[in-house]
Design a protein around this motif. Structure first.
Motif: not given
Lengths: 236, 385
Positions: A3, A6, A30
């Motif tokens: 990711n 986030a 995310n």
């Protein structure tokens, strides 16, 4: 895939004196690196606030925002400015070009802020990007003397200048006709494929959202739908 | 420097607007320069006209009837004092100028003519025609006395003192002191002639002095010896003998200062208001740059440099305008005899300070918007378009 953005339990409340207006509620979201995403929602649903928080232009009232696994609350104002300059590219509904500069100079501005001087490598990249967005013949024009579509393309080239990992686009084609709009979305797809740049495009146009890998729907400050659109996207 | 390049572009982008801002500052500075130089010149001219041709200090023997001896020692000290501009020993006495039908009362003023440093009374400046006395018995004559005697340069006149001693003087020049009563009685000879005629021997009646700073004449007076070769000295300043004039000049000085302070204040406020509006207009661009990642410090510098550059340009142009305006004033504003109303008196310190204050005021005018730009959140710009 890791990711790159986030959001964890993010809340945002605007305060105006004693008046408090909650806008975002417990957002957990995310975005994978290299993905092409859209956020859809009605006006006032909180999507622009969400983008400003992801773009570290605004701070959440509570919760954490992680960019490349780094919690932005640990950074001071200068570090945030640096992170914005080098990691995130913005494209707004209005182009926000500097009227004092030419198309090329506007494109170069993020690199000038980063390097504090003009380098030949930066100039070369800016010219390549302007070529990519179809403005090779317009680069020496003042930014005020080109069409709205061209201005938005310049803003796209500028957003890409520092080769950012993330592009946040807020209604990037909201002021454009459908032809220009389609060509800019096609450009986003090309850039996403070629540079592996993560795109988060805010729109209220379902047609445009349908062309992205993933659609996040927001309503009244809450994530309503977090659909993987990959199958649809691949069929376009 | 990054901030410098941005500031330069902001200024050069809209040349017409920048030109009018610079012009606005320049006009303010020009007014200050013009008014300041005019007041300074009027003040200097007034001082020159009132005490410019008279002694600022008179040093004599404390005993009223006694002469001043060994004055050369005093002159040596005065010559070494950088605060002193001119000095001369004097020997004076009353005479009658004799004509076939009547006698005209006159005052013989004997002074040194060795160098221009001796010209305390401004005879050189006030010489209407002829030359200064070069040899013993040469004399300058007051313009009105010359008219009364119906004589002219080159003629001889006979004078007699109270004891009946006679002397012949040759008129070499005519002076106009600007004071009728003095012009009607004045005869000027060299010191030696007057010393011999009035029996001073090697002594003098007094030593008269002019100083650079007339308003601080006491400082020079207090540094002079109180006694010389056994005689007590009496030192009188022009302030002691011209109390009313001093009060008038003092009033003129303080009112001039007040006028200049208020002119400067209005100039500074005008500069500050013009600049603060201008730099505020650029806050949108700063918001955009901040979204792209410029630091708060760079945002502050952009405004300060912009204000500083406009200040430098405006103040420098203002100096040129101010001097031009004053130049036109003294060219076109003339007295009846065709001479300028005022003789220019330009203090470098005043001009430099005016320029500096304008530049500093302009830069400070950028501080408030600079601080605002530092606190500016790019969100506000993006949200409000």
């Amino acid at each position: 895939m890791a990711n790159i953005i986030a959001l964890q339990q993010v809340n945002k409340t605007y305060k105006n004196g004693a008046l408090e207006t909650p806008v975002l509620f417990d957002i957990n979201l995310n975005f994978a690196a290299g993905s092409l995403n859209s956020i859809i929602g009605q006006s006032g649903s909180g999507k622009t606030t969400l983008m400003n928080i992801m773009g570290i232009l605004d701070q959440p009232t509570s919760g954490d925002v992680l960019i490349n696994d780094q919690n932005i609350q640990t950074l001071n104002k200068n570090d945030l400015a640096k992170l914005r300059n080098q990691t995130i590219g913005f494209i707004f509904q209005f182009h926000y070009l500097l009227p004092e500069y030419t198309v090329l100079e506007n494109t170069l501005m993020p690199a000038l802020i980063r390097d504090r001087k003009l380098t030949s490598a930066a100039t070369m990249r800016a010219k390549e990007l302007l070529d990519l967005v179809g403005l090779a013949n317009w680069m020496d024009k003042p930014s005020t003397q080109i069409s709205g579509g061209q201005q938005q393309r310049t803003a796209i080239a500028r957003a890409l200048m520092n080769n950012p990992a993330i592009i946040l686009a807020d209604e990037p084609t909201g002021n454009l006709d459908s032809k220009s709009s389609d060509s800019i979305h096609a450009l986003f797809c090309t850039i996403n494929r070629e540079f592996k740049t993560t795109f988060v495009i805010i729109t209220h146009d379902d047609r445009i959202a349908a062309k992205t890998e993933r659609i996040v729907e927001i309503r009244d400050g809450r994530i309503l739908n977090n659909a993987d659109n990959t199958l649809v996207f691949k069929n376009i | 420097m990054f901030a410098l390049s941005i500031a330069k572009r902001f200024i050069t982008h809209n040349k017409t607007q920048s030109f009018f801002i610079v012009l606005g500052i320049a006009v303010g500075v020009a007014v200050q320069i013009f008014v300041g130089i005019l007041i300074d010149s009027l003040q200097a001219n007034l001082i020159d006209k009132t005490v410019g041709s008279s002694p600022h200090l008179v040093i004599s023997n404390n005993v009223d009837t006694a002469n001043l001896n060994r004055f050369a020692d005093l002159e040596t000290q005065l010559k070494a004092d950088t605060r002193v501009t001119k000095f001369t020993a004097t020997a004076t006495g009353n005479v009658f100028v004799l004509t076939p039908d009547k006698g005209y009362p006159a005052l013989i003023q004997g002074v040194e003519f060795t160098s221009s440093q001796n010209d305390v009374f401004g005879f050189q400046k006030n010489l209407m025609s002829g030359t200064l006395p070069a040899t013993a018995s040469d004399a300058l004559i007051g313009q009105d006395l010359l008219n009364s005697l119906k004589t002219h340069i080159g003629q001889l006149i006979n004078v007699a003192d109270a004891q009946g001693n006679k002397h012949t003087l040759k008129i070499t020049g005519v002076v106009d002191t600007g004071v009728l009563s003095v012009n009607q009685t004045l005869l000027v000879t060299d010191l030696k002639t007057a010393q011999d005629f009035f029996g001073y021997g090697n002594d003098a009646a007094s030593v008269v002095v002019q100083v650079k700073d007339v308003f601080n004449v006491e400082k020079v007076a207090s540094s002079l010896p109180t006694s010389l070769a056994g005689q007590q000295l009496l030192v009188k300043t022009w302030k002691q003998t011209n109390a009313q004039l001093l009060s008038a000049l003092g009033g003129q000085s303080s009112s001039s200062l007040m006028i200049q302070i208020f002119v400067l204040l209005s100039v500074v406020i005008a500069i500050a208001s013009v600049l603060s509006i201008t730099v505020m207009q650029k806050s949108r661009q700063i918001g955009i740059l901040k979204a792209m990642g410029i630091s708060d410090r760079d945002a502050i510098w952009v405004f300060l440099i912009q204000a500083f550059m406009l200040g430098i340009l405006g103040a420098s142009l203002g100096l040129a305008f101010g001097f031009g305006l004053f130049g036109s004033f003294i060219t076109f504003a003339k007295t009846a005899d065709g001479s300028p109303i005022v003789t220019p008196y330009i203090r470098t310190i005043f001009v430099s300070l005016t320029w500096l204050i304008a530049v500093v005021a302009a830069t400070f005018a950028g501080v408030l918007p600079a601080r605002k730009s530092s606190a500016l959140n790019p969100i506000e710009i993006i949200r409000n378009g």
